[in-house]
Enzyme design. Sequence first.
Site, mmCIF file in Angstrom:
data_model
loop_
_atom_site.group_PDB
_atom_site.id
_atom_site.type_symbol
_atom_site.label_atom_id
_atom_site.label_comp_id
_atom_site.label_asym_id
_atom_site.label_seq_id
_atom_site.Cartn_x
_atom_site.Cartn_y
_atom_site.Cartn_z
ATOM 1 N N SER A 119 -37.426 -47.469 76.148
ATOM 2 C CA SER A 119 -37.845 -46.976 77.297
ATOM 3 C C SER A 119 -39.496 -47.005 77.206
ATOM 4 O O SER A 119 -40.340 -47.718 78.428
ATOM 5 C CB SER A 119 -37.926 -45.779 77.496
ATOM 6 O OG SER A 119 -36.838 -46.085 78.207
ATOM 7 N N HIS A 174 -35.556 -54.354 77.889
ATOM 8 C CA HIS A 174 -35.079 -53.179 77.751
ATOM 9 C C HIS A 174 -34.084 -52.704 79.344
ATOM 10 O O HIS A 174 -34.146 -53.624 80.848
ATOM 11 C CB HIS A 174 -36.734 -52.550 78.185
ATOM 12 C CG HIS A 174 -36.089 -51.523 78.482
ATOM 13 N ND1 HIS A 174 -37.224 -51.245 80.325
ATOM 14 C CD2 HIS A 174 -36.040 -50.056 78.869
ATOM 15 C CE1 HIS A 174 -37.086 -49.889 80.491
ATOM 16 N NE2 HIS A 174 -36.645 -48.780 80.156
ATOM 17 N N GLU A 186 -35.801 -55.666 81.781
ATOM 18 C CA GLU A 186 -37.183 -56.298 81.220
ATOM 19 C C GLU A 186 -37.032 -56.959 79.622
ATOM 20 O O GLU A 186 -36.569 -55.916 78.768
ATOM 21 C CB GLU A 186 -37.891 -54.896 80.845
ATOM 22 C CG GLU A 186 -38.482 -54.508 82.249
ATOM 23 C CD GLU A 186 -39.784 -53.362 82.183
ATOM 24 O OE1 GLU A 186 -40.986 -53.607 83.042
ATOM 25 O OE2 GLU A 186 -38.956 -52.453 81.942
ATOM 26 N N ASN A 209 -41.470 -48.256 83.793
ATOM 27 C CA ASN A 209 -41.504 -46.833 83.594
ATOM 28 C C ASN A 209 -43.234 -46.958 83.479
ATOM 29 O O ASN A 209 -43.265 -45.544 83.964
ATOM 30 C CB ASN A 209 -40.905 -46.226 82.360
ATOM 31 C CG ASN A 209 -39.292 -46.847 82.456
ATOM 32 O OD1 ASN A 209 -38.541 -46.161 83.018
ATOM 33 N ND2 ASN A 209 -38.850 -46.560 81.188
HETATM 34 N N1 LIG Z 1 -31.595 -42.805 79.622
HETATM 35 C C1 LIG Z 1 -32.417 -43.467 80.562
HETATM 36 O O1 LIG Z 1 -32.590 -43.863 81.934
HETATM 37 C C2 LIG Z 1 -32.548 -45.087 79.995
HETATM 38 C C3 LIG Z 1 -33.273 -46.639 80.469
HETATM 39 C C4 LIG Z 1 -33.478 -46.917 79.680
HETATM 40 C C5 LIG Z 1 -33.792 -47.146 78.746
HETATM 41 N N2 LIG Z 1 -33.440 -45.789 77.740
HETATM 42 C C6 LIG Z 1 -33.143 -45.986 76.782
HETATM 43 O O2 LIG Z 1 -32.038 -46.129 74.997
HETATM 44 C C7 LIG Z 1 -32.384 -45.758 74.623
HETATM 45 C C8 LIG Z 1 -31.366 -44.878 74.352
HETATM 46 O O3 LIG Z 1 -31.214 -43.368 75.262
HETATM 47 P P1 LIG Z 1 -29.992 -42.823 76.152
HETATM 48 O O4 LIG Z 1 -30.207 -42.319 77.473
HETATM 49 O O5 LIG Z 1 -28.844 -43.616 75.543
HETATM 50 O O6 LIG Z 1 -30.170 -41.980 75.532
HETATM 51 P P2 LIG Z 1 -28.301 -40.465 74.833
HETATM 52 O O7 LIG Z 1 -28.980 -39.459 74.887
HETATM 53 O O8 LIG Z 1 -27.282 -40.784 76.074
HETATM 54 O O9 LIG Z 1 -27.767 -41.149 73.571
HETATM 55 C C9 LIG Z 1 -29.241 -41.786 72.181
HETATM 56 C C10 LIG Z 1 -27.761 -41.415 71.452
HETATM 57 O O10 LIG Z 1 -27.671 -42.089 70.175
HETATM 58 C C11 LIG Z 1 -26.916 -41.762 68.827
HETATM 59 N N3 LIG Z 1 -28.208 -42.044 68.035
HETATM 60 C C12 LIG Z 1 -29.289 -40.870 67.723
HETATM 61 N N4 LIG Z 1 -29.766 -41.176 66.397
HETATM 62 C C13 LIG Z 1 -29.015 -42.406 65.422
HETATM 63 C C14 LIG Z 1 -28.571 -42.760 64.747
HETATM 64 N N5 LIG Z 1 -29.610 -42.787 62.993
HETATM 65 N N6 LIG Z 1 -27.637 -43.987 64.380
HETATM 66 C C15 LIG Z 1 -27.037 -44.653 65.043
HETATM 67 N N7 LIG Z 1 -26.789 -42.955 67.197
HETATM 68 C C16 LIG Z 1 -27.723 -42.211 66.831
HETATM 69 C C17 LIG Z 1 -27.338 -40.202 69.627
HETATM 70 O O11 LIG Z 1 -25.683 -39.779 68.939
HETATM 71 C C18 LIG Z 1 -27.251 -40.366 71.269
HETATM 72 O O12 LIG Z 1 -25.611 -40.789 71.140
HETATM 73 C C19 LIG Z 1 -33.574 -44.732 74.517
HETATM 74 O O13 LIG Z 1 -34.535 -45.699 73.604
HETATM 75 C C20 LIG Z 1 -34.043 -43.976 75.891
HETATM 76 O O14 LIG Z 1 -35.751 -45.065 76.114
HETATM 77 C C21 LIG Z 1 -32.954 -44.983 78.408
#
Ligand SMILES: NC(=O)c1ccc[n+]([C@@H]2O[C@H](COP(=O)([O-])OP(=O)(O)OC[C@H]3O[C@@H](n4cnc5c(N)ncnc54)[C@H](O)[C@@H]3O)[C@@H](O)[C@H]2O)c1
Length: 293
Positions: free
Chosen positions: A121, A142, A154, A192
């Site tokens: 993000s 993204h 994005e 963001n």
């Molecule tokens: N939440 C949002 O609204 C949003 C929107 C766009 C982008 N993002 C981005 O997407 C990414 C994930 O966010 P999310 O909301 O899904 O978080 P989340 O906490 O729901 O999921 C993250 C997952 O990554 C896994 N993980 C951690 N370390 C790992 C590893 N070494 N190998 C494999 N898996 C691993 C965790 O176990 C977890 O299941 C982040 O970079 C976040 O910034 C989030």
Amino acid sequence: MGIEIKKVGVIGSGQMGNGIAHVCALSGYDVALNDISLDRIQSGLATINGNLTRQVNKNQISEAERVTTLARISAAENLDALADCDLVIEAATENEQIKRKIFAQICPLLKPSALLATNTSSISITRLAASTDRPEKFVGVHFMNPVPLMQLVELVRGIATDDPTFDACKAFVLRLGKVSTVAEDFPAFIVNRILLPMINEAIYTLYEGVGSVDAIDTAMRLGANHPMGPLQLADFIGLDTCLSIMQVLYEGLADSKYRPCPLLVKYVEAGWLGRKTQRGFYDYRGEKPIPTR
Ligand SMILES: NC(=O)c1ccc[n+]([C@@H]2O[C@H](COP(=O)([O-])OP(=O)(O)OC[C@H]3O[C@@H](n4cnc5c(N)ncnc54)[C@H](O)[C@@H]3O)[C@@H](O)[C@H]2O)c1
């Protein structure tokens, strides 16, 4: 001839990773879904099945499509299972060290032609790319949350990203039925950079006692015509992710206006991360979310 993508690897099966796997498989790509444990992958698969079922019930897809979509997604307990992917999208926790570690593990396994993308993000695409063996084949893709519903993706080039990689990712987003915009590689990109300071300000408003959770969310829903209030949205994004993005903005742009609200820091320290932990600015354990302040 452009780069052909047939199989997509997704690392991280949390709310974003499982959504990305969902839309890729629904668009006909084979998908290998990875996380740190089989339990987490299975929980991601269960969410995908639930969301596909909802789409069937709304007549958006057929029952046969639900079945074939699920069958296209394999659980990849080890990163080895991603070795034959044409594109790997990293969607793990928003933490630079975690992401770098993943790239160090996955790069030696991938074929030389494979493209590598991150769903970060906020973190610099150029810096993440430099930690891999293929900065020219590295790109920021993204997605927005929830992935099956949100139209925008994005696309962010690192300084080294080459045109064939960027064009292949643009075509990939189009095939998913989504719209791409291009953002330059600055902290938090476009969406963001604008959205998170607003959410952070809403948390300051709560912290300073200007209004309650309900007052702040109602004010922004009815007064600014936002579809959901900023505190509800923060819970939905995940408070850990919100804090990480604010830290990247604060450090990356060196401007005090991006200072994360101490109340946000406190919630994250308490493990109150929003919907995913059942408690954030709202408590989700009952039938209906209850504001906590
Ligand atoms: N939440 C949002 O609204 C949003 C929107 C766009 C982008 N993002 C981005 O997407 C990414 C994930 O966010 P999310 O909301 O899904 O978080 P989340 O906490 O729901 O999921 C993250 C997952 O990554 C896994 N993980 C951690 N370390 C790992 C590893 N070494 N190998 C494999 N898996 C691993 C965790 O176990 C977890 O299941 C982040 O970079 C976040 O910034 C989030």
